[in-house]
Design a protein around this motif. Structure first.
Motif, PDB file in Angstrom:
ATOM      1  N   LEU A   1     -68.435  22.930  11.919  1.00  0.00           N
ATOM      2  CA  LEU A   1     -69.606  22.604  10.845  1.00  0.00           C
ATOM      3  C   LEU A   1     -68.525  22.209   9.669  1.00  0.00           C
ATOM      4  N   VAL A   2     -68.731  20.895   9.561  1.00  0.00           N
ATOM      5  CA  VAL A   2     -67.739  20.089   8.386  1.00  0.00           C
ATOM      6  C   VAL A   2     -68.427  19.406   7.346  1.00  0.00           C
ATOM      7  N   GLU A   3     -67.437  19.411   6.320  1.00  0.00           N
ATOM      8  CA  GLU A   3     -67.879  18.557   5.213  1.00  0.00           C
ATOM      9  C   GLU A   3     -67.884  16.860   5.657  1.00  0.00           C
ATOM     10  N   PRO A   4     -69.150  16.202   5.654  1.00  0.00           N
ATOM     11  CA  PRO A   4     -69.030  14.847   5.782  1.00  0.00           C
ATOM     12  C   PRO A   4     -67.859  14.128   5.152  1.00  0.00           C
ATOM     13  N   GLU A   5     -67.389  14.486   4.083  1.00  0.00           N
ATOM     14  CA  GLU A   5     -66.036  13.878   3.459  1.00  0.00           C
ATOM     15  C   GLU A   5     -65.066  13.843   4.351  1.00  0.00           C
ATOM     16  N   TRP A   6     -64.926  15.032   5.284  1.00  0.00           N
ATOM     17  CA  TRP A   6     -63.567  14.856   6.321  1.00  0.00           C
ATOM     18  C   TRP A   6     -63.708  13.953   7.466  1.00  0.00           C
ATOM     19  N   LEU A   7     -64.870  13.240   7.661  1.00  0.00           N
ATOM     20  CA  LEU A   7     -65.149  12.353   8.811  1.00  0.00           C
ATOM     21  C   LEU A   7     -64.834  11.166   8.665  1.00  0.00           C
ATOM     22  N   ALA A   8     -64.265  10.438   9.552  1.00  0.00           N
ATOM     23  CA  ALA A   8     -64.088   8.933   9.630  1.00  0.00           C
ATOM     24  C   ALA A   8     -64.556   8.472  11.139  1.00  0.00           C
ATOM     25  N   PRO A   9     -65.186   7.483  11.337  1.00  0.00           N
ATOM     26  CA  PRO A   9     -65.402   6.784  12.451  1.00  0.00           C
ATOM     27  C   PRO A   9     -64.340   6.588  13.418  1.00  0.00           C
ATOM     28  N   VAL A  10     -64.543   6.838  14.603  1.00  0.00           N
ATOM     29  CA  VAL A  10     -63.519   6.506  15.712  1.00  0.00           C
ATOM     30  C   VAL A  10     -64.037   4.819  16.345  1.00  0.00           C
ATOM     31  N   PRO A  11     -62.884   3.998  16.224  1.00  0.00           N
ATOM     32  CA  PRO A  11     -63.155   2.780  16.888  1.00  0.00           C
ATOM     33  C   PRO A  11     -63.253   2.880  18.246  1.00  0.00           C
ATOM     34  N   ASP A  12     -64.147   1.779  18.904  1.00  0.00           N
ATOM     35  CA  ASP A  12     -64.289   1.881  20.359  1.00  0.00           C
ATOM     36  C   ASP A  12     -62.968   1.996  21.089  1.00  0.00           C
ATOM     37  N   GLU A  13     -61.952   1.284  20.590  1.00  0.00           N
ATOM     38  CA  GLU A  13     -60.704   1.122  21.296  1.00  0.00           C
ATOM     39  C   GLU A  13     -59.912   2.428  21.369  1.00  0.00           C
ATOM     40  N   VAL A  14     -60.335   3.489  20.679  1.00  0.00           N
ATOM     41  CA  VAL A  14     -59.234   4.675  20.508  1.00  0.00           C
ATOM     42  C   VAL A  14     -60.215   5.677  21.457  1.00  0.00           C
ATOM     43  N   ASP A  15     -59.690   6.279  22.461  1.00  0.00           N
ATOM     44  CA  ASP A  15     -60.156   7.490  23.019  1.00  0.00           C
ATOM     45  C   ASP A  15     -60.176   8.643  22.235  1.00  0.00           C
ATOM     46  N   PHE A  16     -60.774   9.617  22.538  1.00  0.00           N
ATOM     47  CA  PHE A  16     -60.932  10.984  21.934  1.00  0.00           C
ATOM     48  C   PHE A  16     -59.493  11.710  21.743  1.00  0.00           C
ATOM     49  N   THR A  17     -58.880  11.566  22.966  1.00  0.00           N
ATOM     50  CA  THR A  17     -57.503  12.332  22.862  1.00  0.00           C
ATOM     51  C   THR A  17     -56.762  11.788  21.769  1.00  0.00           C
ATOM     52  N   ALA A  18     -56.816  10.431  21.703  1.00  0.00           N
ATOM     53  CA  ALA A  18     -55.764   9.701  20.809  1.00  0.00           C
ATOM     54  C   ALA A  18     -56.207   9.889  19.302  1.00  0.00           C
ATOM     55  N   ALA A  19     -57.409  10.006  19.164  1.00  0.00           N
ATOM     56  CA  ALA A  19     -58.234  10.176  17.844  1.00  0.00           C
ATOM     57  C   ALA A  19     -57.894  11.689  17.266  1.00  0.00           C
ATOM     58  N   ALA A  20     -57.803  12.668  18.344  1.00  0.00           N
ATOM     59  CA  ALA A  20     -57.479  13.974  17.923  1.00  0.00           C
ATOM     60  C   ALA A  20     -56.039  14.256  17.667  1.00  0.00           C
ATOM     61  N   SER A  21     -55.257  13.245  17.813  1.00  0.00           N
ATOM     62  CA  SER A  21     -53.788  13.605  17.807  1.00  0.00           C
ATOM     63  C   SER A  21     -53.245  12.949  16.447  1.00  0.00           C
ATOM     64  N   LEU A  22     -54.314  12.259  15.617  1.00  0.00           N
ATOM     65  CA  LEU A  22     -53.700  11.716  14.416  1.00  0.00           C
ATOM     66  C   LEU A  22     -54.051  12.180  13.104  1.00  0.00           C
ATOM     67  N   PRO A  23     -55.372  12.940  12.851  1.00  0.00           N
ATOM     68  CA  PRO A  23     -55.568  13.038  11.383  1.00  0.00           C
ATOM     69  C   PRO A  23     -54.722  13.626  10.630  1.00  0.00           C
ATOM     70  N   LEU A  24     -54.554  14.847  10.777  1.00  0.00           N
ATOM     71  CA  LEU A  24     -53.848  15.791   9.665  1.00  0.00           C
ATOM     72  C   LEU A  24     -52.115  15.105   9.605  1.00  0.00           C
ATOM     73  N   SER A  25     -51.424  14.667  10.648  1.00  0.00           N
ATOM     74  CA  SER A  25     -50.048  14.132  10.627  1.00  0.00           C
ATOM     75  C   SER A  25     -50.091  12.798   9.848  1.00  0.00           C
ATOM     76  N   ALA A  26     -51.043  11.874  10.383  1.00  0.00           N
ATOM     77  CA  ALA A  26     -50.901  10.377   9.677  1.00  0.00           C
ATOM     78  C   ALA A  26     -51.357  10.307   8.501  1.00  0.00           C
ATOM     79  N   VAL A  27     -52.620  11.498   8.047  1.00  0.00           N
ATOM     80  CA  VAL A  27     -52.982  11.260   6.601  1.00  0.00           C
ATOM     81  C   VAL A  27     -51.901  11.875   5.604  1.00  0.00           C
ATOM     82  N   THR A  28     -50.978  13.060   6.199  1.00  0.00           N
ATOM     83  CA  THR A  28     -50.127  13.307   5.429  1.00  0.00           C
ATOM     84  C   THR A  28     -49.036  12.563   5.326  1.00  0.00           C
ATOM     85  N   ALA A  29     -48.652  11.930   6.180  1.00  0.00           N
ATOM     86  CA  ALA A  29     -47.579  10.869   6.116  1.00  0.00           C
ATOM     87  C   ALA A  29     -47.730   9.726   5.111  1.00  0.00           C
TER      88      ALA A  29
END
Length: 313
Positions: A108-136
């Protein structure tokens, strides 16, 4: 639903797979449910599990559910995102301090935390990204260096550092990457102008000065080396640590700061779109089932393989 709980502070063996009721949006008006497909395993998860943050989280005691990064599908519509949209994001776990993390089938999350995942990106790759890439990305914004600056990125072989190298190069900086010597070729492909192998701090500083005799304009310290690197920074330069736990003492008018990764849906969308376009590389080290979370923690602690370990749900 299935979740993995921390049953007590300790080693990976304290992680246990159990069942809990699904979260109810009525309990948190404005939040939406995401049915998860994948969750990333972060270093912060290991620190929380071990009890390193227990004092700061004194109001929260086990059992609780770990997990920052996630990717899945929306169960409830959110502003601009209809039900069924593929989304990714991260839970600001320590700031929330509710113990409701992403090692679970539904969050259960805030909508402000969410971004759509492009069709070219699978769920595994998408889950590897958010905190680290945003922090960088937020670290580079915090540094506010003019285009063409010389920037040292430590921990360049790690997940956060690897993103920082790529994003800094895209921003037009001359990047010196401090990382594993075996990764030198790859780091150059990712945008590093020079690579300094890890070693003793004086050797690292000497290596940096070999490429930047006038010293660097800034340091993003993803490896948390801190004070030993200050001699490599110009007077009046900037030094940003990836964690407030290890920040050097300022000297010579060097601005010292630490980045705290905070959810930013617009920024995350930009980063996911870059991945979808092949302009930003992410690395998944291993994919394990949710029930194997303890093994995932063991592999992260052992430095099993570079990249993010992802739990499939």
């Amino acid at each position: 639903m299935r979740v993995v709980e921390v049953t007590a502070y300790g080693g990976p063996e304290v992680l246990r797979s159990v069942r809990r009721p699904e979260p109810d949006p009525a309990d948190a008006p404005g939040r939406v449910r995401v049915r998860l497909k994948a969750a990333g395993v972060n270093q912060a998860d290991l620190k929380i599990r071990s009890g390193r943050y227990a004092a700061a989280l004194s109001a929260l005691t086990p059992p609780f559910v770990l997990g920052y990064d996630f990717a899945g599908t929306l169960v409830d519509p959110a502003p601009g995102l209809p039900e069924g949209t593929r989304v990714a994001g991260f839970v600001p776990w320590v700031e929330e301090a509710t113990g409701a993390g992403t090692y679970a089938e539904t969050v259960l999350v805030e909508p402000e935390w969410l971004a759509p995942v492009p069709d070219e990106v699978d769920f595994t790759a998408a889950a590897s990204l958010p905190l680290s890439a945003v922090t960088a990305a937020q670290a580079l914004d915090l540094m506010a260096l003019p285009e063409g600056s010389t920037l040292l990125v430590t921990g360049a072989s790690g997940v956060v550092g690897r993103f920082a190298v790529q994003l800094a190069a895209r921003a037009g900086h001359r990047v010196i990457a401090l990382g594993d010597g075996d990764d030198a070729h790859e780091l150059r492909l990712l945008g590093a102008a020079a690579v300094v192998p890890r070693g003793a701090p004086d050797q690292e500083v000497a290596g940096v000065l070999g490429f930047a005799p006038d010293r660097v304009d800034g340091v993003f310290d993803a490896a948390l080396i801190a004070d030993p690197l200050l001699p490599a920074v110009k007077d009046g330069g900037v030094f940003v640590s990836a964690s407030g736990e290890r920040v050097p003492v300022a000297e010579r008018d060097v601005r010292v700061d630490a980045v705290v990764g905070r959810p930013d849906a617009a920024l995350l969308k930009e980063l996911l779109d870059l991945v979808g376009a092949g302009a930003l590389a992410t690395r998944v080290a291993d994919v394990l089932p949710l029930e194997a979370a303890a093994e995932a923690h063991r592999r992260v602690e052992a430095g099993h393989r570079p990249g993010r370990i992802v739990l499939m749900i």
